[in-house]
Write a protein that holds these residues in place. Structure first.
Motif, mmCIF file in Angstrom:
data_model
loop_
_atom_site.group_PDB
_atom_site.id
_atom_site.type_symbol
_atom_site.label_atom_id
_atom_site.label_comp_id
_atom_site.label_asym_id
_atom_site.label_seq_id
_atom_site.Cartn_x
_atom_site.Cartn_y
_atom_site.Cartn_z
ATOM 1 N N ALA A 217 14.153 4.971 32.570
ATOM 2 C CA ALA A 217 13.814 6.289 32.033
ATOM 3 C C ALA A 217 12.340 6.356 31.652
ATOM 4 O O ALA A 217 11.658 7.355 31.910
ATOM 5 C CB ALA A 217 14.695 6.599 30.828
ATOM 6 N N ASP A 218 11.829 5.298 31.052
ATOM 7 C CA ASP A 218 10.417 5.268 30.659
ATOM 8 C C ASP A 218 9.515 5.331 31.893
ATOM 9 O O ASP A 218 8.494 6.039 31.893
ATOM 10 C CB ASP A 218 10.114 3.999 29.860
ATOM 11 C CG ASP A 218 10.731 4.023 28.471
ATOM 12 O OD1 ASP A 218 11.153 5.112 28.025
ATOM 13 O OD2 ASP A 218 10.793 2.941 27.836
ATOM 14 N N ARG A 219 9.880 4.603 32.930
ATOM 15 C CA ARG A 219 9.080 4.631 34.153
ATOM 16 C C ARG A 219 9.113 6.010 34.800
ATOM 17 O O ARG A 219 8.106 6.478 35.346
ATOM 18 C CB ARG A 219 9.587 3.580 35.142
ATOM 19 C CG ARG A 219 9.164 2.155 34.816
ATOM 20 C CD ARG A 219 9.765 1.180 35.820
ATOM 21 N NE ARG A 219 9.381 1.493 37.183
ATOM 22 C CZ ARG A 219 10.003 1.012 38.260
ATOM 23 N NH1 ARG A 219 11.048 0.206 38.123
ATOM 24 N NH2 ARG A 219 9.590 1.331 39.474
ATOM 25 N N LEU A 220 10.268 6.671 34.749
ATOM 26 C CA LEU A 220 10.370 8.006 35.335
ATOM 27 C C LEU A 220 9.484 8.990 34.572
ATOM 28 O O LEU A 220 8.779 9.803 35.174
ATOM 29 C CB LEU A 220 11.818 8.478 35.333
ATOM 30 C CG LEU A 220 12.065 9.862 35.952
ATOM 31 C CD1 LEU A 220 11.620 9.885 37.414
ATOM 32 C CD2 LEU A 220 13.550 10.224 35.854
ATOM 33 N N HIS A 221 9.516 8.910 33.230
ATOM 34 C CA HIS A 221 8.639 9.772 32.431
ATOM 35 C C HIS A 221 7.169 9.507 32.761
ATOM 36 O O HIS A 221 6.385 10.439 32.972
ATOM 37 C CB HIS A 221 8.884 9.540 30.934
ATOM 38 C CG HIS A 221 9.911 10.450 30.340
ATOM 39 N ND1 HIS A 221 11.258 10.178 30.382
ATOM 40 C CD2 HIS A 221 9.778 11.637 29.699
ATOM 41 C CE1 HIS A 221 11.922 11.157 29.782
ATOM 42 N NE2 HIS A 221 11.047 12.060 29.362
ATOM 43 N N ALA A 222 6.801 8.237 32.786
ATOM 44 C CA ALA A 222 5.408 7.885 33.062
ATOM 45 C C ALA A 222 5.007 8.328 34.466
ATOM 46 O O ALA A 222 3.915 8.877 34.671
ATOM 47 C CB ALA A 222 5.200 6.386 32.900
ATOM 48 N N GLY A 223 5.894 8.100 35.433
ATOM 49 C CA GLY A 223 5.588 8.486 36.808
ATOM 50 C C GLY A 223 5.428 9.980 36.973
ATOM 51 O O GLY A 223 4.504 10.450 37.650
ATOM 52 N N ALA A 224 6.323 10.751 36.341
ATOM 53 C CA ALA A 224 6.223 12.208 36.426
ATOM 54 C C ALA A 224 4.940 12.693 35.767
ATOM 55 O O ALA A 224 4.257 13.589 36.281
ATOM 56 C CB ALA A 224 7.443 12.856 35.768
ATOM 57 N N GLY A 225 4.602 12.097 34.618
ATOM 58 C CA GLY A 225 3.371 12.483 33.944
ATOM 59 C C GLY A 225 2.137 12.157 34.761
ATOM 60 O O GLY A 225 1.202 12.972 34.862
ATOM 61 N N GLU A 226 2.109 10.965 35.380
ATOM 62 C CA GLU A 226 0.971 10.591 36.212
ATOM 63 C C GLU A 226 0.878 11.492 37.447
ATOM 64 O O GLU A 226 -0.222 11.831 37.912
ATOM 65 C CB GLU A 226 1.070 9.126 36.642
ATOM 66 C CG GLU A 226 0.854 8.124 35.514
ATOM 67 C CD GLU A 226 -0.575 8.124 35.006
ATOM 68 O OE1 GLU A 226 -1.465 8.660 35.703
ATOM 69 O OE2 GLU A 226 -0.801 7.580 33.908
ATOM 70 N N LEU A 227 2.047 11.889 37.962
ATOM 71 C CA LEU A 227 2.043 12.789 39.108
ATOM 72 C C LEU A 227 1.476 14.149 38.707
ATOM 73 O O LEU A 227 0.708 14.770 39.457
ATOM 74 C CB LEU A 227 3.461 12.935 39.655
ATOM 75 C CG LEU A 227 3.646 13.578 41.034
ATOM 76 C CD1 LEU A 227 2.796 12.873 42.083
ATOM 77 C CD2 LEU A 227 5.112 13.558 41.435
ATOM 78 N N ALA A 228 1.820 14.615 37.494
ATOM 79 C CA ALA A 228 1.268 15.879 37.008
ATOM 80 C C ALA A 228 -0.248 15.798 36.880
ATOM 81 O O ALA A 228 -0.967 16.751 37.221
ATOM 82 C CB ALA A 228 1.891 16.237 35.654
#
Length: 463
Positions: A217-228
């Motif tokens: 879950a933490d990686r998904l949040h970080a990945g989505a944020g970096e993608l944004a």
């Protein structure tokens, strides 16, 4: 029992562990081995953001063939060995795939290979967009991804809960890497709207999914944020400041929800940069300072250096020379501490060329054109030619500084060098070049200047 190669063809989605690579790692931990990879990269002038997770993916067989940068580093580390000796598949085998075989997300389609052919760069970007889209369609959350991209039954049919695993998270993280690689080569103008598709898919996963583990879950949040942030940067660099501001704010909110100081620092860093470009210099200072507060939890001197440079740019825009010089001194002190294992992956672009370029921008904002030109020239000289977009930017800024410093012929020569990099599509760079052309216009009867102005006008007609 069938050989591993036959088993791989029979079950395309099953990764075959890379035992040869694992043996080469020996008794070192994945983190220790990743550190040695980064060290080897620096020895040959490469920039790779290798961490324990990357090593794990190689050993698990998820990365069947490394990209060209990693290939050079690995062959440098193990002289005399081939990719096959390292346990990797041949590049042509990985790329071939076979008719009817579903596309694999990212590993086998090396980003740099998209540009080895003579095909038009717009076609490359279109193809890349399709690769990014398909990456979200290959895992268990295909329904969520399809709905978010307008390819499925519609947003009303997105299930309330979906289980997210490594496939989905890896797809988000790899989308970020590929967008950054494309931007390095082509600039933002042809990529922005296409890159918004995987961003929507990533946030659909966040909204409609649950993760089996907290780390996922933490990686998904970080990945989505970096993608944004990556998509925000594409908007930023192509002159869509309102869109960029929205994407950066989305990333900041994601960081706050996920309690991720590294992502928060990155979001503030880009927000400061955007504010400076938009003429909101006080906001640029405040955002950079907020980013530094978040970055103190990351233990990365290079991150603090970059944020100090962002603050310096804000002070320069306000005409505050003292504030600018203090921030620059702090930036150099942090930079001189060197790289660290805790440096964020997205900072691979931040080396001495960028340090020089950002300092040049500060002196330019303060009206010290000869001093700005000296730093801009050093940035352009030091920049690796593989980072085409940044090389074009540094040369454009050098041309602008030289034009105002009273060196029109040198400015024209730098402008010619920018026009030579025709594959770069960046509104920022074109704006700098057009401004330089206006400054040089009174000197158009000078041979070198006149030739540059004619060539620049021709490039505008072709655009």
């Amino acid at each position: 029992m069938a050989p591993s190669s036959q088993a791989s063809r029979a079950v395309p989605n099953r990764a075959v562990p890379n035992l040869a690579f694992r043996r080469l790692r020996g008794p070192r931990s994945p983190g220790e081995f990743a550190a040695s990879v980064r060290k080897a990269a620096r020895e040959i002038g490469e920039q790779v953001s290798c961490d324990a997770r990357y090593i794990g993916r190689v050993e698990a067989g998820e990365i069947r063939c490394p990209n060209y940068a990693y290939e050079r580093v690995f062959l440098h580390m193990f002289p005399g060995l081939t990719l096959a000796d390292l346990g990797f598949a041949a590049r042509e085998q990985v790329r071939g795939g076979g008719r009817g075989r579903p596309p694999e997300p990212f590993g086998p389609r090396e980003t740099r290979e998209l540009f080895d052919s003579d095909s038009n760069s717009h076609s490359d970007i279109d193809e890349e967009s399709d690769v990014l889209r398909r990456a979200f369609m290959t895992g268990g959350s295909a329904t969520v991804a399809a709905a978010s991209l307008g390819l499925g039954p519609g947003p009303g049919r997105v299930p309330a809960q979906r289980r997210v695993g490594e496939t989905e998270v890896n797809a988000v993280e790899d989308a970020v890497r590929r967008i950054r690689l494309l931007d390095d080569r082509h600039g933002a103008d042809g990529l922005y709207r296409r890159a918004a598709q995987p961003l929507r898919a990533a946030y659909a996963l966040l909204d409609a999914s649950t993760a089996a583990r907290r780390s996922t879950a933490d990686r998904l949040h970080a990945g989505a944020g970096e993608l944004a942030i990556s998509v925000g940067w594409l908007a930023h660099d192509s002159g869509r400041f309102d869109d960029a501001r929205s994407h950066y704010a989305e990333a900041l909110a994601t960081a706050r929800v996920g309690g991720d100081p590294a992502l928060e620092a990155h979001a503030f860093c880009n927000t400061s940069f955007l504010a400076r470009d938009a003429g909101r210099h006080r906001e640029a200072v405040r955002s950079a300072q907020a980013g530094q507060r978040a970055a103190r939890h990351v233990a990365s001197p290079r991150l603090l250096s970059l944020l100090s440079l962002r603050e310096a740019g804000g002070w320069a825009g306000l005409g505050d020379r003292t504030g600018c010089e203090k921030s620059l001194a702090r930036a150099y002190a942090y930079f001189d501490r060197g790289p660290a294992d805790t440096d964020p992956e997205w900072m691979s672009f931040f080396g001495e060329p960028e340090l020089e370029a950002l300092q040049a921008q500060c002196w330019a904002a303060l009206g010290e054109w000869p001093r700005a030109a000296r730093h801009a020239r050093r940035a352009a000289t030091l920049q690796d030619s593989r980072f085409t977009r940044n090389l074009a930017l540094y040369r454009a800024e050098l041309a602008a500084d030289l034009a105002r410093a009273g060196a029109p012929e040198e400015a024209a020569e730098a402008g010619h060098q920018v026009l030579d990099l025709a594959e770069v599509q960046s509104s920022r760079i074109q704006s700098i070049l057009s401004d330089t052309a206006r400054v040089l216009l009174p000197r158009r009867r000078t041979g070198a200047v006149g030739t540059f102005l004619e060539r620049h006008q021709e490039s505008l007609r072709r655009a």
